[in-house]
Design an enzyme around this catalytic site. Structure first.
Site, short mmCIF file in Angstrom:
data_model
loop_
_atom_site.label_atom_id
_atom_site.label_comp_id
_atom_site.label_asym_id
_atom_site.label_seq_id
_atom_site.Cartn_x
_atom_site.Cartn_y
_atom_site.Cartn_z
N ASP A 20 -57.07 37.31 67.80
CA ASP A 20 -58.39 37.26 67.19
C ASP A 20 -59.38 37.86 68.19
OD1 ASP A 20 -60.51 36.32 65.40
OD2 ASP A 20 -60.89 34.82 66.95
N ASP A 22 -63.53 37.41 68.10
CA ASP A 22 -64.70 36.59 68.43
C ASP A 22 -64.28 35.18 68.82
OD1 ASP A 22 -66.34 38.73 67.72
OD2 ASP A 22 -66.40 38.12 65.63
N GLU A 315 -68.89 19.34 89.76
CA GLU A 315 -68.67 18.30 90.76
C GLU A 315 -67.79 18.84 91.90
OE1 GLU A 315 -67.77 14.38 89.18
OE2 GLU A 315 -68.46 15.00 87.20
#
Length: 383
Positions: A20, A22, A315
């Protein structure tokens, strides 16, 4: 590897890959959001992204119809499409490849694996988008748009047409998709399907897929009988470096207290685009503190499934034992490599053990010339 995947890797070997576009190869989500935000504001409405799941993987007409209906716009679907189409066309040149996309296409092409591109977008739109990415068009033996088949995804028509044009049996095809309609289409075509969900925290919905991965960085082609990537180095994947910085802020208070691992948290304000661009996972690199020097670091980006964060966080764990806190100090990070996707854990102990394992991998890797040269980057010492 799950039992299902072990079986798949032994019995479901593939010969070609159908991708695919997008949300799978191109990071179009931000562009879609920006265009809808602009156009809806002209109607006095506000797009906030909550309806993104309703348009993901749909044909342009279906997606536009959903927006017109949800926002009760005083125009037809055709009129709305005519309004937003020029806005989209102006943005194609700004769409970035998703992390791992260029790496995957180059790898498959170099190993002679036939590839097809199959998208619900019109053929003209597909070719316009990929024209801004070097080597993409020549990588695909077949390109199929939604306007070339009778019914778009979730119908299998597009994938079956791709297999026919590639002269491949459907069972020899591996589909890589980000949306539920795409996964449904791939399975209806009786193909193997790897899902790379483009919406966060949605992977539990992709039960029909043969495998669900966090990003293209985590794809292991050898599971499907395809040539393996050869760029992993001692359990790490080198990346084009990226940079982030800001004052150290107080986090959730669990780094030292709960995990025994003091993190030097950064605010995500101003970094929304960068956070959207990089998949959640564990990365490593170098940390510069304005008054203390440069240190090795490993860091997580994401939602920390064990703690179920509501927002995506950054983090870093600086791999050095400091005697005191340094909240407010300027921290500069250069991220040079990737270790793994973020994961959930059955216990706090298993999470802590994995974090320490990540730290050991980063500590060792950063001694390699491939990564150690970045320690001298001037960015780390600027304030």
């Amino acid at each position: 590897m799950t039992e299902k995947m072990a079986t798949a890797s032994l019995t479901k070997l593939v010969r070609c890959v159908i991708l695919d576009l997008d949300g799978t190869l191109l990071n179009t989500d931000g562009i879609v959001g920006n265009v809808l935000k602009v156009q809806l504001s002209r109607y006095g409405k506000q797009w906030d992204g909550r309806e993104a799941h309703k348009i993901l993987g749909k044909t342009p007409f279906e997606a536009a119809a959903a927006v017109v209906e949800d926002y009760q716009l005083p125009c037809s679907t055709i009129e709305f499409i005519s309004q937003i189409s020029p806005l989209f066309s102006d943005q194609w040149c700004n769409i970035k490849a998703l992390p791992g996309a260029n790496r995957l296409l180059k790898h498959l092409k170099n190993h002679g694996v036939p590839m097809a591109l199959a998208s619900n977008s019109p053929k003209e739109s597909i070719e316009a988008k990929i024209s801004y990415h070097d080597g993409w068009k020549s990588s695909f033996s077949v390109i199929i748009g939604g306007d070339e088949v009778r019914t778009g995804k979730p119908s299998p028509d597009m994938f079956l047409e791709a297999a026919e044009r590639l002269s491949m049996e459907p069972s020899s095809c591996l589909v890589i998709e980000d949306s539920l309609p795409g996964v449904t289409a791939g399975k209806a075509a009786e193909m193997q399907v790897v899902a790379v969900p483009s919406l966060p925290k949605q992977s539990h919905l992709y039960t029909a897929a043969d495998e669900v991965i966090n990003s293209l960085l985590d794809l292991r082609p050898e599971k499907w009988g395809l040539p393996p990537f050869e760029d992993w180095v001692d359990g790490t994947l080198p990346l084009d470096p990226w940079y982030i910085g800001g004052p150290v802020i107080k986090g959730f208070g669990r780094g030292s207290k709960v995990l025994g691992i003091p993190t030097a948290n950064l605010s995500t304000k101003g970094y929304s685009d960068l956070l959207a661009e990089h998949p959640s996972g564990v990365y490593f690199g170098w940390a510069g503190l304005s008054s203390r020097g440069v240190f090795k670091m490993v860091m997580s980006i994401g939602w920390n499934p064990y703690f179920d964060n509501k927002e995506k966080t950054i983090e870093p764990w600086i791999l050095y034992k400091f005697d005191e806190d340094f909240y407010g100090e300027e921290l500069r990070l250069i991220i040079v490599g990737y270790i793994r996707p973020e994961a959930n854990f059955p216990s706090l102990e298993s999470l802590i053990a994995k974090i320490h394992e990540d730290g050991e991998i980063a500590e060792k890797a950063l001694e390699l010339p491939l990564y150690s040269s970045y320690k001298n980057d001037p960015y780390l010492r600027s304030s």
